[in-house]
Design an enzyme around this catalytic site. Structure first.
Site, short mmCIF file in Angstrom:
data_model
loop_
_atom_site.label_atom_id
_atom_site.label_comp_id
_atom_site.label_asym_id
_atom_site.label_seq_id
_atom_site.Cartn_x
_atom_site.Cartn_y
_atom_site.Cartn_z
CG ASP A 1 -1.87 1.17 1.36
OD1 ASP A 1 -2.70 1.25 0.23
OD2 ASP A 1 -1.77 1.94 2.23
CD GLU B 1 16.85 -14.50 3.33
OE1 GLU B 1 16.08 -15.13 4.15
OE2 GLU B 1 17.38 -13.46 3.56
#
Length: 553
Positions: A219, A268
């Protein structure tokens, strides 16, 4: 209203969920939790309600579900004022409900994207409450933008910035200092120059990634970094400049280092997790900066959303979008509606040039016809597409809500945004009957129009001419056609004035934005049309405001 299509067998959804680079052509469905489905009869949608309706979304044919905020929040701005980023607000359920939703979605072949609100917190966030309580000099005030005021006694705001919701972007606390809030006063902006803020959000990312979410919609992704010194803007009509001009509080180059750090964390994790930016920028080219290879994966295309139903204007924004995304290797995104703008069925029912918040119903038949055509055009373009809940039902905006039921904070501030976002947030209808047409057993937090029974999922299911079945068929065709989905270009074809025609391999799309029928070549076997198309002697008569899909295979 009628439509034409040929039979299409949808691809197995579970296999689709495992494919590489899924986000490059994903169809992502936005769920506004308080308005989707209510499981406990309190009139407010919740996570369990969403979970029970996931099979509907699978059968619709979308790839992922984006959930607007469900975090612990005082709800000053419908959850975009977060008090605790690691907790679910009790009105929506709890963390176990979130876990069950994510797991069930995965089992149905759906990915889950959650909203992240890093520009500001709630004024009830523990950091902010302590910062106010501890007074001037508190180290926690450095995690927000606290400043002394101007004037002889500090009685004036520190600068001239205006809130997006209207009024000054500063509020004074009892000890005399002011704090910055680009949105509501209950939404103080974080100071991203402070290392503790970055540390906290990297931890928040890991919390939700460990829970299994497939990505984040960020956002106000363009707002985290402010210009050094918080300089005056000098304009007294600042809101009209948003998205059109350089602003000292939006789209600062410093945001990109934040997202490079976040991308390292995301990479990751296995499973191709993604970031999606809500970034209002002056140009599509500036938007492209957010989706460079080491930053975010997608960015909303607000320029396309705000484009009129006009062939020339649409072609220009399509070309500019594809040209801007191509150098950075990012997919284009296409969207027609969301929780902050008037639904496109209503926008297209009104004359162009009225903006993205409209208070008049307009010509509803015209609006629906254009909306259906616009959807087929959007789904034919290269890249990823977003669907806002209820648009597959052809829902119009509710423009006649009384002042007593409105909850949009911008409405009550009397300036800034128009404050009529409640109209696109009315709970969606599932059945013909019931106090809230199947939304829940206890009514709905915003009143639904009486004529929504015939727009419900129940009423439209199985009706070959319904908007719902048009969406279901379009998404199945899109999945089955090898030339649809990912890509970075279209081949424009000659077409009459007011008509868009393009080829993608063996697929051809024709969209008639003109106010009258046109004759075009029948490019092959008709796959789908948003209205009735007559084919005679190798030509096709395409009605006004109609989009047609063909295959030459």
């Amino acid at each position: 209203m009628s439509q034409q299509h040929s039979a299409v067998a949808p691809a197995p959804h579970s296999a689709e969920a495992q494919r590489s680079d899924w986000w490059r052509d994903a169809v992502i469905y936005q769920v506004y939790p308080r308005s989707f489905a209510d499981s406990n009869g309190d009139g407010m949608g919740d996570l369990e309600g969403i979970r029970t309706r996931l099979p509907y979304l699978r059968d619709l044919g979308v790839d992922a579900v984006w959930l607007s905020p469900f975090y612990a929040s005082p709800q000053a701005d419908a959850g975009y004022d977060v008090a605790d980023y690691r907790a679910v607000d009790p009105m929506f359920g709890n963390l176990l409900d979130a876990d069950a939703l994510i797991r069930d979605a995965r089992g149905l072949g759906l990915r889950t994207i959650v909203d992240l609100v890093p520009n500001h917190s709630s004024d009830q966030h523990e950091w902010f409450k302590r910062a106010v309580a501890e007074g001037p000099g508190s180290p926690l005030r450095d995690r927000y933008h606290f400043r002394p005021g101007k004037g002889a006694n500090g009685e004036l705001p520190p600068n001239d910035w205006e809130s997006i919701f209207g009024g000054p972007a500063w509020t004074r606390v009892e000890d005399g200092e002011w704090y910055l809030h680009l949105f509501a006063p209950e939404q103080p902006d974080f100071n991203w120059d402070h290392p503790a803020v970055g540390d906290e959000f990297r931890s928040i990312l890991r919390f939700w990634l460990d829970m299994g979410v497939d990505g984040f919609r960020i956002d106000v992704a363009h707002g985290l970094v402010k210009a050094e010194g918080l300089p005056d803007l000098g304009s007294h009509d600042q809101v009209k400049l948003l998205g059109n001009d350089v602003m000292p509080f939006f789209d600062q180059d410093g945001v990109h280092e934040i997202y490079r750090q976040w991308r390292l964390i995301l990479d990751e994790y296995s499973g191709e997790r993604i970031f999606v930016a809500e970034a209002w920028t002056p140009t599509i080219e500036r938007t492209a900066n957010y989706v460079r290879p080491d930053e975010l994966h997608q960015a909303f295309n607000f320029q396309y959303l705000s484009t009129a139903w006009d062939a020339e204007e649409l072609r220009e924004v399509i070309d500019r979008t594809l040209e801007a995304m191509r150098p950075v290797g990012a997919p284009a995104t296409w969207v027609l509606s969301n929780h902050d703008v008037t639904r496109h069925t209503t926008r297209f029912a009104n004359p162009p040039g009225l903006g993205t918040q409209i208070r008049t119903a307009g010509d509803r038949e015209l609006g629906l016809r254009r909306a259906r055509a616009a959807t087929l055009l959007m789904l034919a373009l290269p890249g990823s597409a977003y669907i806002y809940q209820g648009e597959e039902l052809g829902l119009p905006d509710v423009v006649d809500l009384s002042d007593e039921v409105r909850q949009d904070p911008a409405y009550f501030r009397g300036a800034g945004q128009d404050g009529f976002r409640d109209g696109c947030r009315v709970p969606i209808p599932w059945t013909r009957e019931g106090s809230s047409y199947g939304f829940g057993a206890g009514g709905s937090w915003l009143p639904q129009p009486a004529d929504w029974a015939e727009l419900s999922v129940e009423a439209q299911t199985g009706d070959p001419d319904s908007t719902l079945e048009l969406y279901r068929t379009a998404l199945a065709v899109r999945r089955a056609q090898p030339d649809l989905g990912a890509g970075d270009s279209v081949e424009w074809l000659r077409a009459p004035e007011g008509v868009l025609a393009f080829r993608r391999g063996e697929f051809v799309c024709v969209a008639n934005t003109a106010g009258e029928s046109v004759t075009t070549p029948a490019y092959g076997r008709l796959l789908l049309a948003s209205g009735e198309v007559a084919e005679v002697d190798g030509d096709a008569k395409v009605p006004a405001d109609t989009t047609v899909w063909w295959t030459t295979a």
